[in-house]
Design a protein around this motif. Structure first.
Motif, PDB file in Angstrom:
ATOM      1  N   GLN A  39       8.561  60.567 -17.232  1.00  0.00           N
ATOM      2  CA  GLN A  39       9.882  60.027 -17.527  1.00  0.00           C
ATOM      3  C   GLN A  39      10.625  60.958 -18.474  1.00  0.00           C
ATOM      4  O   GLN A  39      10.054  61.469 -19.437  1.00  0.00           O
ATOM      5  N   ASN A  43      16.316  58.354 -17.746  1.00  0.00           N
ATOM      6  CA  ASN A  43      15.910  58.230 -16.340  1.00  0.00           C
ATOM      7  C   ASN A  43      14.759  57.248 -16.187  1.00  0.00           C
ATOM      8  O   ASN A  43      14.043  56.958 -17.147  1.00  0.00           O
ATOM      9  N   GLU A  44      14.597  56.787 -14.974  1.00  0.00           N
ATOM     10  CA  GLU A  44      13.490  55.881 -14.699  1.00  0.00           C
ATOM     11  C   GLU A  44      12.179  56.673 -14.624  1.00  0.00           C
ATOM     12  O   GLU A  44      12.169  57.872 -14.336  1.00  0.00           O
TER      13      GLU A  44
END
Length: 114
Positions: A39, A43-44
């Protein structure tokens, strides 16, 4: 209780290698799946690699041919990362699936300098 502890992150130059480790508090072969995710800020978390069931291995397209996931009888999960690029800079997390629950480590930072 299941605990996962990552180590091995750090700073490396582009083109270099690192090996991440994840120490599990239980027999690693009792997990239905073990995986690495990563990660970056904002962001995911994204999938990197996994060992599923009896040993099926899967990789994200972005790391195929460069990263290798493995495990050993000392209850460690590894991620060998070669030919690193700045795009691989992230916090890397170990995930284990045990008795239908997901368990995560605290993460280890990988920074690749270009």
């Amino acid at each position: 209780q299941v605990q996962l502890v990552e180590s091995g992150g750090g700073l490396v130059q582009a083109g270099g290698s690192l090996r991440l480790s994840c120490a599990a508090s239980r027999n690693i072969f009792s997990f239905s799946a073990m995986a690495w995710y990563r990660q970056t800020p904002g962001n995911e978390r994204e999938f990197v690699a996994a060992i599923v069931g009896g040993g099926t291995i899967r990789y994200a397209d972005s790391v195929k041919g460069r990263f290798t996931i493995s495990r050993d009888v000392r209850n460690n999960l590894y991620l060998q990362m070669n030919s690193l690029t700045s795009e691989d800079s992230a916090t890397y997390y170990c995930k284990g699936v045990y008795s239908t629950r997901d368990y995560w480590g605290q993460g280890t930072q990988v920074t690749v300098s270009s």
